[in-house]
Design an enzyme around this catalytic site. Structure first.
Site, PDB file in Angstrom:
ATOM      1  CB  ALA A 108       6.450  -6.296  -1.237  1.00  0.00           C
TER       2      ALA A 108
ATOM      3  CB  THR B  36       7.711  -0.524  -7.711  1.00  0.00           C
ATOM      4  OG1 THR B  36       6.551   0.197  -7.481  1.00  0.00           O
ATOM      5  CG2 THR B  36       8.866   0.264  -7.176  1.00  0.00           C
TER       6      THR B  36
END
Lengths: 271, 239
Positions: A115, A67
């Site tokens: 996540a 990310t």
């Protein structure tokens, strides 16, 4: 432990589990469930198929990772900008992940690393913040909220959680920005970028913040540009740029821009 | 000067394994990979969940008739692929929790609620995960199609379409192009109707069965509309 209490499952005995040291920057690596026990029983929960390839590679369970997220304080509050790509190994599992978690109308949390870890613990944090509000009849401060999160994950230190998050908000002391991760770090600051693409984002924001007194629009553009540049160079970041602005009344979502369209826009500006 | 003999190296450039490589440690793995592909598409007022019916392990096929879609409520279907043992246990746990909810709250769980609950069930086993890739398809409270996709430890999000399982990396780009109109310029974005969606799902699985060894035998399609859940079975390549 907090996890067992919340889920009312029988608590697992963690005493056997040793660990490999893993910071959230390992979002570059494939996550595998590498729990090696300290003693001699050597249970390794890697998925193995009978027909492994010639080099004996194992098919591992792959969680979502990788990310770029950033947040910075400025004169008019806090800007939070994130990408939206989730990868499972080398496969892009999704280009539309929501990496900003809306804890409550004046607190935001970002997601970097695993996540499921981020969304679970920040959802739990939202619950704790609400309980605080009900007990104390006032909003929780950003410092206290980030401390709650840090203490929750510290109990699981060494067990393989992977979470690098920024808690951003506005409380009675003004704009607040804290970085909290699964290693136990909790730091207050004016600027953070987290994730595999963070170094690229830092370059853009550091140079853009040189001139003081940014307007809201300039700050939003800077955040957007920084994430775009990170997605340009980092393979594990991409998708869309989600931009939020936190001010004294709370947060609002400024924009969601597809990186491909941003690329065309910036190319046109150059010409 | 030492010259490395080509005799010792295999075609892929790595050293060849001999019959005897010294003491080998055999480990028990609690997981195995049983293959299978699952796909879900959300439309304006319908949702489709489809899966192949092949259950394999290594080079063998255990069964040609083991569908991976499970009906949860009148408006929700879940597709689970990965390790079959965990798929079975997980669906049993979900069914039990649905019953408990129905008894305490006197109503059925909505698709969104089931998705949120599944996320916490999966995360409860964060340190010894269910090796299952889940996709939930159903109708939301407004009657619109909803698809929720999960990773093995509970991270989830709502999508319009998603492929999961062994052939997911092959199917997802095709869906991106045909349903999401990605990487196409100057194309009209037509909304998907039910007939076209079903035909697309069939075509997509036929493609998957061509190129993925773990996908094939038959295709089970569950179409969720406000009238209920309709099932259709279509044969696929058996090789």
């Amino acid at each position: 432990m907090a996890l067992a209490n919340v889920l009312q499952s029988e608590s697992v005995d963690f005493s056997n589990y040793g660990r490999k040291c893993r910071g959230f920057t390992s979002s570059l690596y494939e996550t595998e469930l590498g729990l090696e026990s300290v003693g001699g029983d050597n249970l390794s929960f890697a998925v193995r198929t009978a027909c492994s390839d010639g080099d004996g590679s194992e098919r591992k369970i792959q969680f979502l990772h990788g990310t770029t997220t950033l947040a910075f304080k400025f004169q008019h509050g806090v800007i939070v900008a994130v990408d939206s790509r989730a990868t499972a190994g080398a496969y892009i599992a999704s280009q539309t992940v929501k990496k900003v978690i809306e804890i409550n109308p004046y607190l935001l949390g970002t997601m970097a690393g695993g996540a499921a870890d981020c969304s679970f613990w920040e959802r739990l944090l939202a619950r704790q913040c609400r309980v605080y509000e009900l007990r104390n009849k006032e909003r929780i401060s950003v410092a206290a909220a980030s401390k709650l999160l840090a203490n929750m994950v510290y109990q699981y230190k060494g067990m393989g959680l992977s979470m690098g998050t920024m808690v951003c908000g506005w409380d009675k002391t003004g704009p607040g920005l804290y970085y909290v991760d699964s290693e136990g770090n909790r730091v207050c600051g004016d600027l953070f970028a987290v994730g595999s693409g963070s170094m690229y984002a830092y370059g853009i924001v550091d140079s853009g913040l040189k001139q003081k007194d940014l307007t809201v629009e300039e700050a939003c553009d800077l955040g957007c540009r920084a994430i775009y540049q990170a997605t340009y160079r980092d393979a594990y970041s991409g998708g869309q740029v989600n931009l939020y602005h936190v001010h004294s009344e709370g947060w609002n979502r400024v924009s969601q821009s597809d990186v491909l369209l941003l690329h065309q826009q910036y190319q046109a500006e150059k010409a | 000067m030492k010259i490395v003999s080509g005799h010792f190296y295999g075609d892929n450039g790595k050293m060849k394994e001999y019959h005897y490589t010294g003491p080998v440690e055999h480990r028990f793995s609690p997981y195995s990979f049983n293959g299978g592909t699952v796909l879900a598409v959300a439309g304006e007022d319908f949702a489709i969940v489809a899966s192949d019916t092949r259950l394999s392990e290594g080079y063998s096929i255990h069964s040609r008739d083991s569908p991976k879609c499970y009906k949860l409520t009148n408006t929700t279907v879940i597709g689970c692929s990965g390790f079959h043992g965990d798929c079975l246990t997980l669906t049993k746990i979900i069914d039990a929790r649905l019953k408990m909810y129905k008894h305490s709250n006197n109503k059925s769980m909505t698709s969104g609620a089931i998705a949120a609950m599944l996320s916490t069930i999966l995360y409860g086993r964060r340190f010894f995960p269910y090796y299952v890739y889940n996709i939930i398809g159903g109708l939301d409270e407004e009657g619109k199609g909803a698809v929720y996709s999960f990773d093995p430890v509970g991270s989830y999000q709502r999508d319009t379409y998603k492929a999961g399982g062994s052939a997911s990396a092959m199917l997802q780009p095709l869906l991106d192009n045909q349903i999401g109109f990605k990487n196409m310029e100057g194309v009209q974005h037509l909304p998907l109707n039910q007939e076209k969606a079903v035909q697309l799902v069939k075509d997509v699985f036929i493609s998957a069965a061509e190129r993925d060894v773990y996908t094939g035998d038959a295709l089970r399609i569950c179409i969720v509309t406000k009238e209920g859940i309709k099932e259709e079975t279509v044969p696929l390549r058996k090789d």
